[in-house]
Scaffold this motif. Structure first.
Motif, short mmCIF file in Angstrom:
data_model
loop_
_atom_site.label_atom_id
_atom_site.label_comp_id
_atom_site.label_asym_id
_atom_site.label_seq_id
_atom_site.Cartn_x
_atom_site.Cartn_y
_atom_site.Cartn_z
N LEU A 1 0.84 -1.20 0.00
CA LEU A 1 0.00 0.00 0.00
C LEU A 1 0.87 1.25 0.00
O LEU A 1 2.09 1.16 0.13
CB LEU A 1 -0.92 -0.01 1.23
N SER A 2 0.25 2.40 -0.13
CA SER A 2 1.01 3.64 -0.13
C SER A 2 0.24 4.73 0.61
O SER A 2 -0.95 4.60 0.87
CB SER A 2 1.29 4.10 -1.57
N GLY A 3 0.95 5.78 0.96
CA GLY A 3 0.33 6.93 1.62
C GLY A 3 -0.30 6.57 2.95
O GLY A 3 0.18 5.72 3.69
N ASN A 4 -1.43 7.22 3.23
CA ASN A 4 -2.08 7.01 4.51
C ASN A 4 -2.68 5.62 4.63
O ASN A 4 -2.84 5.10 5.75
CB ASN A 4 -3.19 8.06 4.73
N ALA A 5 -3.00 4.99 3.50
CA ALA A 5 -3.52 3.63 3.54
C ALA A 5 -2.50 2.69 4.17
O ALA A 5 -2.86 1.79 4.94
CB ALA A 5 -3.87 3.15 2.13
N ARG A 6 -1.22 2.92 3.86
CA ARG A 6 -0.17 2.10 4.45
C ARG A 6 -0.06 2.37 5.95
O ARG A 6 0.09 1.43 6.75
CB ARG A 6 1.18 2.39 3.79
N ASP A 7 -0.16 3.64 6.33
CA ASP A 7 -0.09 3.99 7.75
C ASP A 7 -1.23 3.35 8.53
O ASP A 7 -1.04 2.83 9.63
CB ASP A 7 -0.13 5.51 7.93
N ILE A 8 -2.43 3.40 7.96
CA ILE A 8 -3.61 2.81 8.61
C ILE A 8 -3.40 1.30 8.77
O ILE A 8 -3.70 0.72 9.81
CB ILE A 8 -4.88 3.08 7.79
N LYS B 1 -0.60 -0.37 9.00
CA LYS B 1 0.40 -0.65 10.03
C LYS B 1 -0.17 -0.47 11.42
O LYS B 1 0.07 -1.28 12.33
CB LYS B 1 1.62 0.26 9.84
N VAL B 2 -0.93 0.61 11.60
CA VAL B 2 -1.53 0.88 12.91
C VAL B 2 -2.54 -0.21 13.26
O VAL B 2 -2.62 -0.66 14.41
CB VAL B 2 -2.23 2.27 12.91
N ASP B 3 -3.29 -0.65 12.26
CA ASP B 3 -4.28 -1.71 12.46
C ASP B 3 -3.59 -3.01 12.87
O ASP B 3 -4.03 -3.69 13.82
CB ASP B 3 -5.08 -1.91 11.17
N ALA B 4 -2.52 -3.35 12.19
CA ALA B 4 -1.79 -4.58 12.50
C ALA B 4 -1.21 -4.52 13.90
O ALA B 4 -1.28 -5.48 14.67
CB ALA B 4 -0.67 -4.80 11.47
N SER B 5 -0.64 -3.37 14.25
CA SER B 5 -0.04 -3.20 15.58
C SER B 5 -1.11 -3.30 16.67
O SER B 5 -0.90 -3.96 17.70
CB SER B 5 0.66 -1.84 15.65
N GLY B 6 -2.24 -2.66 16.44
CA GLY B 6 -3.32 -2.68 17.43
C GLY B 6 -3.85 -4.09 17.65
O GLY B 6 -4.09 -4.51 18.79
N LYS B 7 -4.02 -4.83 16.57
CA LYS B 7 -4.55 -6.19 16.69
C LYS B 7 -3.54 -7.12 17.36
O LYS B 7 -3.92 -8.06 18.06
CB LYS B 7 -4.95 -6.71 15.32
N GLN B 8 -2.25 -6.84 17.16
CA GLN B 8 -1.24 -7.62 17.86
C GLN B 8 -1.33 -7.39 19.37
O GLN B 8 -1.27 -8.33 20.17
CB GLN B 8 0.16 -7.24 17.37
N LYS B 9 -1.53 -6.13 19.76
CA LYS B 9 -1.63 -5.80 21.18
C LYS B 9 -2.87 -6.41 21.81
O LYS B 9 -2.83 -6.89 22.95
CB LYS B 9 -1.63 -4.29 21.37
N VAL B 10 -3.97 -6.42 21.06
CA VAL B 10 -5.20 -7.04 21.56
C VAL B 10 -4.99 -8.54 21.73
O VAL B 10 -5.38 -9.13 22.75
CB VAL B 10 -6.38 -6.78 20.60
N TYR C 1 -9.20 3.16 18.46
CA TYR C 1 -8.92 4.61 18.46
C TYR C 1 -7.75 4.93 17.54
O TYR C 1 -7.80 5.91 16.77
CB TYR C 1 -8.60 5.08 19.87
N ALA C 2 -6.68 4.13 17.62
CA ALA C 2 -5.50 4.39 16.80
C ALA C 2 -5.84 4.35 15.30
O ALA C 2 -5.37 5.21 14.53
CB ALA C 2 -4.41 3.36 17.12
N VAL C 3 -6.65 3.38 14.90
CA VAL C 3 -7.04 3.27 13.49
C VAL C 3 -7.94 4.44 13.09
O VAL C 3 -7.76 5.06 12.04
CB VAL C 3 -7.76 1.93 13.23
N ALA C 4 -8.93 4.73 13.96
CA ALA C 4 -9.86 5.82 13.66
C ALA C 4 -9.12 7.15 13.53
O ALA C 4 -9.40 7.95 12.63
CB ALA C 4 -10.92 5.91 14.75
N LYS C 5 -8.18 7.39 14.44
CA LYS C 5 -7.41 8.63 14.41
C LYS C 5 -6.55 8.72 13.15
O LYS C 5 -6.44 9.79 12.54
CB LYS C 5 -6.52 8.71 15.65
N GLU C 6 -5.96 7.59 12.76
CA GLU C 6 -5.12 7.58 11.56
C GLU C 6 -5.96 7.87 10.32
O GLU C 6 -5.51 8.55 9.39
CB GLU C 6 -4.43 6.22 11.43
N LYS C 7 -7.19 7.36 10.30
CA LYS C 7 -8.07 7.60 9.16
C LYS C 7 -8.43 9.08 9.03
O LYS C 7 -8.77 9.55 7.94
CB LYS C 7 -9.34 6.76 9.29
N CYS C 8 -8.38 9.80 10.15
CA CYS C 8 -8.70 11.22 10.13
C CYS C 8 -7.72 12.02 9.27
O CYS C 8 -8.03 13.13 8.82
CB CYS C 8 -8.72 11.80 11.55
#
Length: 204
Positions: free
Chosen positions: A52-59, A61-70, A98-105
């Motif tokens: 992916l590229s741009g903010n889609a890539r950031d989202i 990564k944040v999603d993957a990290s959050g799900k790992q923590k859960v 929250y992390a994913v929602a904030k990144e989508k903003c």
């Protein structure tokens, strides 16, 4: 965005995760295997984000990290069951969402972006407030089982206080969103908007 897929053993942990399903702890081998599965799935999900590229890539990564923590929080709760561990899982989910929602903003701009962030914060506050209510109610119920009838009245008071605290937190978060939306107006219109928001949420 690539879907984050947990390994079979971690999925089993998630399905088993509930207050009534945590009677037994995991064996050392099961825990080690589950932990390795979480790490492997996270690496796989993160690698997939590279396409992916741009903010889609950031989202992604944040999603993957959050799900790992859960998944890690769920694993800890399965291995060492407690109401505190259950609460930490709920908080981990709230943080991840929250992390994913904030990144989508970041895909928005101006007031829309500000409102988006406020709404993400409000959703997190609500989720954590609900988690606190669940923890306090469960603890109150456990206490009530061990005490006489007088303790049941105390448990009822704790439940009421927990709900009141949660309601207050939610009102504050919703007021922050309403106030942020007033920024789309100017001068008297903005003042009126803020005044109405204060009246609606009981702010002075």
């Amino acid at each position: 965005m690539t879907q984050f897929n947990l390994s079979a053993i971690v999925i089993a942990i998630g399905l088993a995760f509930s207050t009534g399903a945590m009677a037994q702890t995991m064996t050392k081998d099961d825990y080690k295997a589950a932990k390795s599965g979480i790490t492997a799935d996270y690496k796989s999900a993160k690698k997939a984000c590279a396409s992916l590229s741009g903010n889609a890539r950031d989202i992604c990564k944040v999603d993957a990290s959050g799900k790992q923590k859960v998944a890690k929080a769920e694993l800890t709760a399965r291995n060492k069951p407690s109401e505190g561990a259950s609460y930490k899982v709920r908080v981990a989910r709230a943080d991840a969402d929250y992390a994913v929602a904030k990144e989508k903003c970041d895909d928005k701009a101006g007031n829309d972006k500000n409102v988006c962030k406020k709404e993400a914060t409000a959703a997190k506050v609500t989720a954590i407030a609900d988690a606190k209510v669940m923890l306090k109610i469960t603890n109150a119920n456990d206490d009530a089982k061990e005490k006489v009838a007088g303790a049941r009245n105390q448990a009822s008071d704790k439940r009421a206080a927990a709900r009141e605290d949660a309601a207050s937190d939610k009102r504050d978060a919703e007021y922050a969103v309403a106030k942020e939306k007033c920024d789309t107006f100017a001068n008297d219109a903005k003042a009126t908007c803020i005044r109405e928001a204060k009246a609606r949420f009981g702010k002075s």
